[in-house]
Write a protein that holds these residues in place. Structure first.
Motif, PDB file in Angstrom:
ATOM      1  N   GLN A  98       0.807  -1.221   0.000  1.00  0.00           N
ATOM      2  CA  GLN A  98       0.000   0.000   0.000  1.00  0.00           C
ATOM      3  C   GLN A  98       0.840   1.272   0.000  1.00  0.00           C
ATOM      4  O   GLN A  98       0.320   2.361  -0.238  1.00  0.00           O
ATOM      5  N   ASP A  99       2.148   1.127   0.238  1.00  0.00           N
ATOM      6  CA  ASP A  99       3.033   2.290   0.226  1.00  0.00           C
ATOM      7  C   ASP A  99       3.746   2.487  -1.109  1.00  0.00           C
ATOM      8  O   ASP A  99       4.494   3.455  -1.279  1.00  0.00           O
ATOM      9  N   VAL A 100       3.535   1.572  -2.047  1.00  0.00           N
ATOM     10  CA  VAL A 100       4.174   1.686  -3.357  1.00  0.00           C
ATOM     11  C   VAL A 100       3.488   2.786  -4.166  1.00  0.00           C
ATOM     12  O   VAL A 100       2.262   2.822  -4.280  1.00  0.00           O
ATOM     13  N   THR A 101       4.279   3.679  -4.705  1.00  0.00           N
ATOM     14  CA  THR A 101       3.738   4.758  -5.533  1.00  0.00           C
ATOM     15  C   THR A 101       3.766   4.370  -7.012  1.00  0.00           C
ATOM     16  O   THR A 101       4.481   3.442  -7.416  1.00  0.00           O
ATOM     17  N   GLY A 102       3.030   5.105  -7.803  1.00  0.00           N
ATOM     18  CA  GLY A 102       3.057   4.867  -9.240  1.00  0.00           C
ATOM     19  C   GLY A 102       4.428   5.080  -9.835  1.00  0.00           C
ATOM     20  O   GLY A 102       4.853   4.345 -10.735  1.00  0.00           O
ATOM     21  N   GLU A 104       7.285   4.617  -8.306  1.00  0.00           N
ATOM     22  CA  GLU A 104       8.127   3.479  -7.934  1.00  0.00           C
ATOM     23  C   GLU A 104       7.807   2.263  -8.790  1.00  0.00           C
ATOM     24  O   GLU A 104       8.709   1.519  -9.190  1.00  0.00           O
ATOM     25  N   TRP A 105       6.530   2.041  -9.066  1.00  0.00           N
ATOM     26  CA  TRP A 105       6.129   0.953  -9.970  1.00  0.00           C
ATOM     27  C   TRP A 105       6.785   1.135 -11.331  1.00  0.00           C
ATOM     28  O   TRP A 105       7.382   0.210 -11.882  1.00  0.00           O
TER      29      TRP A 105
END
Length: 246
Positions: A98-102, A104-105
């Motif tokens: 839930q802490d992954v940002t777009g 970072e993806w």
């Protein structure tokens, strides 16, 4: 070995860790080299100098594979298509899904999936024409099994494995092999930056071999896969991990 007969090995992510060990191993095995780096120019130049001392001609290429257009700089810098292409560049991220940002993806997928795909796409036509090629991808045990708090990284490394198997079937009739190395815990900066000494010791306690692997041990697997004698090893995932994941 005469200059015109020297094969060329291209290695992405070659400034440190596994990529640097691959560079030194292949230089000592008689290859010329194309070495990629992103930000670590000083480290890359140091690796290149070691390889030149071993007799290799070395070309350095800077490219930011986290960008969608990062592959352009790699392609522009190539003196020719490598005979052996090692797709090793990587980044890591540890944390909850839930802490992954777009952003970072995008960076993770660009480095681990997009860049290998398009580096290989560039190399395959020339490999087909010469009837020889070795493409070696680098995944992880987490690409095989997945890991909590590393969902993004595991997703990307799992894609590397599927890419390897599919491409191997496509190019095998042309004398090209595509194999994947999926290391376990290897003593690199990526590991020491992500975990404390106590955490690393705890992980090592869970490994039957009782220790982390070395970058040189991973490079030895790549050296085998590049050999003529490995022509029938194709579409495989080899995991040097000290019997941690079997």
């Amino acid at each position: 070995m005469e200059e015109r007969h020297r094969r060329l090995a291209g290695i992405t992510g070659a400034s440190r860790g596994i990529g640097a060990a691959m560079a030194v191993r292949f230089a000592r095995d008689g290859y010329d080299l194309v070495l990629h780096y992103n930000r670590a120019q000083e480290e890359a130049e140091c690796v290149a100098e070691i390889c030149r001392t071993a007799g290799a001609h070395v070309t350095l290429i800077q490219a930011d594979f986290s960008r969608t257009d990062g592959i352009v700089d790699w392609e522009a810098g190539l003196p020719r298509t490598p005979d052996v292409l090692m797709l090793n560049a990587g980044i890591s991220r540890y944390g909850l899904i839930q802490d992954v940002t777009g952003a970072e993806w995008d960076a993770m997928m660009n480095v681990h999936v997009r860049a290998p795909f398009f580096c290989a796409r560039q190399a395959v036509p020339d490999m087909v024409r010469q009837g020889f090629g070795r493409i070696i991808t680098v995944s992880s045990v987490w690409g095989l099994t997945g890991a909590s708090f590393e969902v993004l990284y595991s997703t990307a490394k799992g894609a590397v494995i599927s890419f390897t198997k599919a491409l191997a079937q496509e190019v095998a009739p042309s004398g090209i092999t595509v194999n994947c190395i999926a290391p376990g815990m290897i003593a690199t900066e990526m590991m020491t930056n992500a975990f404390s000494p106590d955490e690393l010791a705890s992980i090592a306690d869970d490994i039957p071999a009782g220790r982390a692997g070395t970058p040189e041990e991973v490079a030895a697997v790549a050296a085998f896969l590049a050999r003529e004698e490995a022509a029938y090893v194709n579409g495989q995932v080899i995991s040097p991990n000290g019997a941690w994941i079997c």
